[in-house]
Design a protein around this motif. Structure first.
Motif, PDB file in Angstrom:
ATOM      1  N   PRO A 133       9.268   3.478  -7.977  1.00 61.73           N
ATOM      2  CA  PRO A 133       8.161   4.236  -7.953  1.00 61.73           C
ATOM      3  C   PRO A 133       7.735   4.917  -6.552  1.00 61.73           C
ATOM      4  CG  PRO A 133       7.160   2.025  -8.398  1.00 61.73           C
ATOM      5  CD  PRO A 133       8.664   1.857  -8.205  1.00 61.73           C
ATOM      6  N   SER A 134       7.582   6.021  -6.556  1.00 61.37           N
ATOM      7  CA  SER A 134       7.023   6.701  -5.278  1.00 61.37           C
ATOM      8  C   SER A 134       5.635   6.295  -4.900  1.00 61.37           C
ATOM      9  CB  SER A 134       7.301   8.094  -5.102  1.00 61.37           C
ATOM     10  OG  SER A 134       6.274   8.834  -6.139  1.00 61.37           O
ATOM     11  N   GLN A 135       5.322   6.183  -3.454  1.00 62.14           N
ATOM     12  CA  GLN A 135       4.076   6.191  -2.829  1.00 62.14           C
ATOM     13  C   GLN A 135       3.838   7.600  -2.620  1.00 62.14           C
ATOM     14  OE1 GLN A 135       2.307   3.206  -2.472  1.00 62.14           O
ATOM     15  NE2 GLN A 135       3.904   2.351  -3.611  1.00 62.14           N
ATOM     16  N   VAL A 136       2.609   8.001  -2.896  1.00 63.81           N
ATOM     17  CA  VAL A 136       2.285   9.557  -2.767  1.00 63.81           C
ATOM     18  C   VAL A 136       1.086   9.766  -1.607  1.00 63.81           C
ATOM     19  CG1 VAL A 136       1.472  11.445  -4.213  1.00 63.81           C
ATOM     20  CG2 VAL A 136       2.537   9.722  -5.091  1.00 63.81           C
ATOM     21  N   THR A 137       1.138  10.475  -0.719  1.00 65.46           N
ATOM     22  CA  THR A 137       0.298  10.730   0.019  1.00 65.46           C
ATOM     23  C   THR A 137       0.025  12.514   0.569  1.00 65.46           C
ATOM     24  OG1 THR A 137      -0.531  10.365   2.424  1.00 65.46           O
ATOM     25  CG2 THR A 137       1.779  10.669   2.124  1.00 65.46           C
ATOM     26  N   THR A 138      -0.673  12.976   1.161  1.00 65.87           N
ATOM     27  CA  THR A 138      -0.964  14.298   1.378  1.00 65.87           C
ATOM     28  C   THR A 138      -1.833  14.392   2.601  1.00 65.87           C
ATOM     29  OG1 THR A 138      -1.276  16.386   0.621  1.00 65.87           O
ATOM     30  CG2 THR A 138      -2.925  14.883  -0.036  1.00 65.87           C
ATOM     31  N   PHE A 139      -2.364  15.510   3.056  1.00 66.80           N
ATOM     32  CA  PHE A 139      -3.139  15.856   3.994  1.00 66.80           C
ATOM     33  C   PHE A 139      -3.932  17.238   3.875  1.00 66.80           C
ATOM     34  CE2 PHE A 139       1.076  17.409   5.481  1.00 66.80           C
ATOM     35  CZ  PHE A 139       0.671  18.564   5.750  1.00 66.80           C
ATOM     36  N   THR A 140      -5.028  17.421   4.491  1.00 64.13           N
ATOM     37  CA  THR A 140      -5.636  18.433   4.047  1.00 64.13           C
ATOM     38  C   THR A 140      -6.321  19.047   5.267  1.00 64.13           C
ATOM     39  OG1 THR A 140      -7.960  17.321   4.305  1.00 64.13           O
ATOM     40  CG2 THR A 140      -6.992  16.904   2.211  1.00 64.13           C
TER      41      THR A 140
END
Length: 454
Positions: free
Chosen positions: A115-122
């Motif tokens: 499975p993937s680890q998920v992140t983002t930024f704002t």
């Protein structure tokens, strides 16, 4: 592997344009327009439209406008690229972009699934100042979600395949990749450059257009096709998005023909990190307010922690010490102590070649503070001599330069030509490192001065 998606749009006619006259009145300009324009379009996960302007920059007006166009699958997993996480060649990190918040998967080898680890930024993560920044104030585009998974149980210098995605969001194509040689093995074939950026594959214009980036990446793809490349090192000034975030997607798409198939290692540059009040040594606004956050999210390297983007890795017979020239490198700083300890602990019987790399150079024929910081040279150069560094690679200056074996601005030894006419540096009787500037990844070349001081 190199797919270029083109979309043609026929602008309807007629269209009416209103323009201001010099006296403040209004002229109605009736324009008959019949034209077919072709655009290079990639999936940026949001609706797009095309607007045709007239009137110049002083009095712009809309001549024609397309209807809104949406992507069939904005959640599609895209732009996968791989990087090494250690020196064993047995584990590779895969990173990709999707509009899907839910974890996806990478399937690789003989039925392995992770499975993937998920992140983002704002926008709130970005930097701004008294003057608005592109990153926070007017260049924002939702980056979607960045997925990452580490493929383990591989063998060095070996070929495997993978695909990534999910049944609900869709899957990538099956991609074949090659792991780099383990540290301590005999041979490494790597390509290194800095200052690449991206260029449009149509007639559109962007705020930064490195014209050579397309030909460079296409040439590297040819080398990868024939298994002539084990890994790539891109040492700073990665996408030149500088706060206009949609350009990160265009860059990731541009490099995917190579970065999806061999280890793509990076160093941080001024156009990823430098910004006033950000903690950078240099207070220029070169990152457009990104302050390193998109770079570290898209390109997770084997660093100690966030915003400490220095690391080392061994591939084949080479130990790479990769630093950030934008973070504090003065004596007794955290990064300086790390450099000192990292190079002192290199086992030269295992990895006889020591390569030191970062973005801003110590030497260049293009003089000036913007090119070379003498304080950086004064503080860090003694470490290179003390640890018998063989090769120093820098970018930042947009050309190619190669030095003698140099220390404190003096040539300690010169290369000799072998029977094939190739310059060879003999470090069996070590005198000093050789420096190379390789900031020729895509930008127009900086001009050399008419007279170079020696």
């Amino acid at each position: 592997m190199r797919f270029f998606h083109l979309l043609s749009y026929v602008f309807p006619l007629p269209r009416l344009c209103t323009a201001l006259t010099a006296g403040g009145g209004r002229n109605l300009i009736f324009s008959l327009l019949s034209s077919v324009l072709t655009f290079h379009v990639i999936n940026i996960r949001t609706d797009i439209e095309f607007v045709f302007f007239g009137g110049g920059f002083d009095t712009p007006c809309v001549l024609a406008r397309s209807h809104r166009i949406n992507f069939v699958n904005p959640k599609k997993p895209l732009y996968g690229h791989i990087s090494s996480i250690d020196s064993t060649g047995t584990s590779m990190r895969l990173t990709w972009v999707s509009g899907d918040l839910e974890p996806q998967q990478v399937q690789y080898g003989d039925g392995n699934t992770l499975p993937s680890q998920v992140t983002t930024f704002t926008q709130d993560h970005m930097c701004s100042s008294s003057s608005p920044s592109p990153a926070k104030d007017f260049g924002w585009h939702d980056p979607g979600y960045i997925h990452s998974a580490v493929m383990t149980g591989l063998e060095p210098s070996s070929t495997f395949s993978y695909k990534y995605g999910s049944d609900s969001a869709g899957w990538s194509e099956q991609i074949q990749f090659r792991t780099p040689p383990a540290g301590g093995s005999d041979e490494l074939r790597f390509i290194a450059y800095g200052d690449m950026g991206k260029a449009p594959r149509d007639a559109s214009t962007e705020h930064f257009i490195p014209p050579g980036s397309l030909s460079v990446i296409d040439a590297i793809a040819d080398e990868v096709d024939f298994n002539k490349v084990d890994s790539i090192f891109h040492i700073g000034d990665i996408s030149y998005a500088t706060g206009f975030y949609v350009e990160w997607d265009f860059f990731l798409q541009q490099i995917s023909s190579v970065a999806s198939r061999v280890s793509y290692m990076t160093a941080i540059g001024n156009h990823e990190r430098d910004y006033e009040d950000s903690g950078s040594i240099y207070t220029f606004t070169d990152s457009g307010g990104e302050c390193g956050i998109p770079y570290e999210t898209y390109f997770p390297m084997p660093t100690l922690e966030k915003d400490k983007p220095w690391y080392s890795i061994e591939q084949g017979s080479v130990h790479f010490t990769v630093i950030s020239t934008g973070h504090n490198w003065t004596q007794n700083s955290e990064q300086y102590e790390w450099m000192k300890n990292d190079m002192a602990l290199v086992d030269r019987s295992k990895t006889p070649w020591l390569v030191f790399t970062g973005h801003r150079p110590m030497y260049s024929s293009g003089e000036g503070y913007l090119n070379v910081d003498d304080q950086f040279t004064k503080e860090v150069e003694p470490l290179l001599l003390e640890n018998k560094v063989d090769l120093v690679l820098f970018g930042h200056v947009h050309n190619y330069e190669r030095s003698c074996s140099v220390f404190q601005k003096e040539c300690k030894a010169f290369p000799k030509k072998d029977e094939s006419g190739i310059d060879v540096y003999d470090h069996s009787n070590y005198s000093a490192p050789m420096h190379a500037i390789i900031g020729m990844g895509g930008f127009s070349f900086d001009k050399f001065p008419y007279q170079v001081s020696t």
